[in-house]
Design a protein around this motif. Structure first.
Motif, PDB file in Angstrom:
ATOM      1  N   ILE A 133     -11.185   2.167  20.627  1.00 43.94           N
ATOM      2  CA  ILE A 133      -9.641   3.177  20.412  1.00 43.94           C
ATOM      3  C   ILE A 133      -8.567   2.524  20.377  1.00 43.94           C
ATOM      4  O   ILE A 133      -7.464   2.658  18.907  1.00 43.94           O
ATOM      5  N   ASP A 134      -8.152   2.323  21.289  1.00 44.97           N
ATOM      6  CA  ASP A 134      -6.913   1.757  21.759  1.00 44.97           C
ATOM      7  C   ASP A 134      -6.891   0.322  21.016  1.00 44.97           C
ATOM      8  O   ASP A 134      -5.532   0.234  20.468  1.00 44.97           O
ATOM      9  N   LEU A 135      -7.275  -0.369  20.308  1.00 44.01           N
ATOM     10  CA  LEU A 135      -7.488  -1.515  19.660  1.00 44.01           C
ATOM     11  C   LEU A 135      -7.039  -0.829  18.077  1.00 44.01           C
ATOM     12  O   LEU A 135      -6.490  -1.124  17.637  1.00 44.01           O
ATOM     13  N   ARG A 136      -7.552   0.080  17.437  1.00 44.19           N
ATOM     14  CA  ARG A 136      -7.829   1.043  16.358  1.00 44.19           C
ATOM     15  C   ARG A 136      -6.469   0.924  16.358  1.00 44.19           C
ATOM     16  O   ARG A 136      -5.871   0.624  15.239  1.00 44.19           O
ATOM     17  N   ARG A 137      -5.653   2.122  17.366  1.00 41.77           N
ATOM     18  CA  ARG A 137      -4.211   2.581  17.577  1.00 41.77           C
ATOM     19  C   ARG A 137      -3.444   1.127  17.469  1.00 41.77           C
ATOM     20  O   ARG A 137      -2.787   1.487  16.523  1.00 41.77           O
ATOM     21  N   ARG A 138      -3.368   0.030  18.222  1.00 42.02           N
ATOM     22  CA  ARG A 138      -2.831  -1.023  18.413  1.00 42.02           C
ATOM     23  C   ARG A 138      -2.782  -1.604  16.744  1.00 42.02           C
ATOM     24  O   ARG A 138      -2.017  -1.724  15.807  1.00 42.02           O
ATOM     25  N   ALA A 139      -3.966  -1.698  16.483  1.00 40.51           N
ATOM     26  CA  ALA A 139      -4.142  -1.927  14.611  1.00 40.51           C
ATOM     27  C   ALA A 139      -3.113  -0.910  13.635  1.00 40.51           C
ATOM     28  O   ALA A 139      -1.832  -1.838  12.499  1.00 40.51           O
ATOM     29  N   ALA A 140      -3.311  -0.241  13.824  1.00 41.01           N
ATOM     30  CA  ALA A 140      -2.706   0.687  12.685  1.00 41.01           C
ATOM     31  C   ALA A 140      -0.557   1.137  12.906  1.00 41.01           C
ATOM     32  O   ALA A 140      -0.295   1.267  11.916  1.00 41.01           O
ATOM     33  N   GLU A 141      -0.701   0.689  14.364  1.00 38.79           N
ATOM     34  CA  GLU A 141       0.477   1.024  15.022  1.00 38.79           C
ATOM     35  C   GLU A 141       1.793  -0.868  14.051  1.00 38.79           C
ATOM     36  O   GLU A 141       2.583  -0.859  13.874  1.00 38.79           O
ATOM     37  N   TYR A 142       0.757  -2.124  14.035  1.00 40.20           N
ATOM     38  CA  TYR A 142       1.258  -2.914  13.504  1.00 40.20           C
ATOM     39  C   TYR A 142       1.143  -3.055  12.541  1.00 40.20           C
ATOM     40  O   TYR A 142       2.161  -3.491  11.406  1.00 40.20           O
ATOM     41  N   PHE A 143       0.251  -2.287  11.804  1.00 38.67           N
ATOM     42  CA  PHE A 143       0.308  -2.298  10.183  1.00 38.67           C
ATOM     43  C   PHE A 143       1.433  -0.986   9.278  1.00 38.67           C
ATOM     44  O   PHE A 143       2.403  -1.671   8.906  1.00 38.67           O
ATOM     45  N   GLN A 144       1.698  -0.001  10.157  1.00 38.24           N
ATOM     46  CA  GLN A 144       2.750   0.239  10.259  1.00 38.24           C
ATOM     47  C   GLN A 144       4.213  -0.429  10.175  1.00 38.24           C
ATOM     48  O   GLN A 144       5.163  -0.253   9.657  1.00 38.24           O
ATOM     49  N   LYS A 145       4.091  -0.767  11.478  1.00 40.63           N
ATOM     50  CA  LYS A 145       5.143  -1.532  11.508  1.00 40.63           C
ATOM     51  C   LYS A 145       5.384  -2.737  10.128  1.00 40.63           C
ATOM     52  O   LYS A 145       6.850  -3.418   9.472  1.00 40.63           O
ATOM     53  N   ALA A 146       4.458  -3.656   9.722  1.00 37.53           N
ATOM     54  CA  ALA A 146       4.577  -4.190   8.770  1.00 37.53           C
ATOM     55  C   ALA A 146       4.597  -3.944   7.447  1.00 37.53           C
ATOM     56  O   ALA A 146       6.041  -4.205   7.027  1.00 37.53           O
ATOM     57  N   ALA A 147       4.760  -2.400   7.260  1.00 36.01           N
ATOM     58  CA  ALA A 147       5.290  -1.355   6.223  1.00 36.01           C
ATOM     59  C   ALA A 147       6.502  -1.674   5.857  1.00 36.01           C
ATOM     60  O   ALA A 147       7.337  -1.503   5.047  1.00 36.01           O
ATOM     61  N   TRP A 148       7.035  -1.469   7.237  1.00 36.82           N
ATOM     62  CA  TRP A 148       8.162  -1.310   7.746  1.00 36.82           C
ATOM     63  C   TRP A 148       9.356  -2.044   7.887  1.00 36.82           C
ATOM     64  O   TRP A 148      10.159  -2.250   6.626  1.00 36.82           O
ATOM     65  N   ASN A 149       8.845  -3.466   7.964  1.00 39.26           N
ATOM     66  CA  ASN A 149       9.693  -4.646   7.934  1.00 39.26           C
ATOM     67  C   ASN A 149       9.375  -4.868   6.106  1.00 39.26           C
ATOM     68  O   ASN A 149      10.918  -5.136   5.512  1.00 39.26           O
ATOM     69  N   GLN A 150       8.184  -4.649   5.761  1.00 44.28           N
ATOM     70  CA  GLN A 150       7.685  -5.078   3.970  1.00 44.28           C
ATOM     71  C   GLN A 150       9.459  -4.635   3.282  1.00 44.28           C
ATOM     72  O   GLN A 150      10.082  -4.597   3.043  1.00 44.28           O
ATOM     73  N   LEU A 151       9.290  -3.140   3.951  1.00 44.56           N
ATOM     74  CA  LEU A 151      10.137  -2.149   3.234  1.00 44.56           C
ATOM     75  C   LEU A 151      12.097  -3.028   3.804  1.00 44.56           C
ATOM     76  O   LEU A 151      12.659  -2.600   2.487  1.00 44.56           O
ATOM     77  N   LEU A 152      12.037  -2.712   4.495  1.00 47.88           N
ATOM     78  CA  LEU A 152      13.426  -3.339   4.313  1.00 47.88           C
ATOM     79  C   LEU A 152      13.469  -4.846   3.336  1.00 47.88           C
ATOM     80  O   LEU A 152      14.858  -5.135   3.379  1.00 47.88           O
ATOM     81  N   ALA A 153      12.524  -5.803   3.628  1.00 46.71           N
ATOM     82  CA  ALA A 153      12.444  -7.002   3.273  1.00 46.71           C
ATOM     83  C   ALA A 153      12.752  -6.653   1.646  1.00 46.71           C
ATOM     84  O   ALA A 153      13.388  -7.513   1.279  1.00 46.71           O
ATOM     85  N   LEU A 154      12.482  -5.434   1.495  1.00 50.23           N
ATOM     86  CA  LEU A 154      12.325  -5.007  -0.143  1.00 50.23           C
ATOM     87  C   LEU A 154      14.618  -4.991  -0.317  1.00 50.23           C
ATOM     88  O   LEU A 154      14.475  -5.477  -1.204  1.00 50.23           O
TER      89      LEU A 154
END
Length: 80
Positions: A11-32
């Protein structure tokens, strides 16, 4: 009690993965946004951060999958 420890780890590993994916999406929006504003250095930096976050997310997800597979194998061995 011992059965919960590996589940918590997955569960902790899956939560960390979700958090990283969320950060990735946010950074992609900032890049755009920065690309649209013709701020290419900032756009490139946010794109790189997004990529790094995606790689971290995939790594966490793969570790969670491996941990879950290991738990399943241990259950099968214990039942034998």
């Amino acid at each position: 009690m011992l059965d919960r420890i590996p589940n918590d780890k997955v569960i902790d590993l899956r939560r960390r993965a979700a958090e990283y994916f969320q950060k990735a999406a946010w950074n992609q929006l900032l890049a755009l946004d920065n690309y649209r504003e013709n701020n290419l250095l900032a756009a490139e930096r946010f794109a790189q951060l997004s990529f790094e976050d995606q790689m971290n997310a995939v790594e966490c997800a793969e570790l969670a999958d491996a941990e879950a597979d290991l738990m399943l194998e241990l259950e099968i061995v214990e039942e034998s």
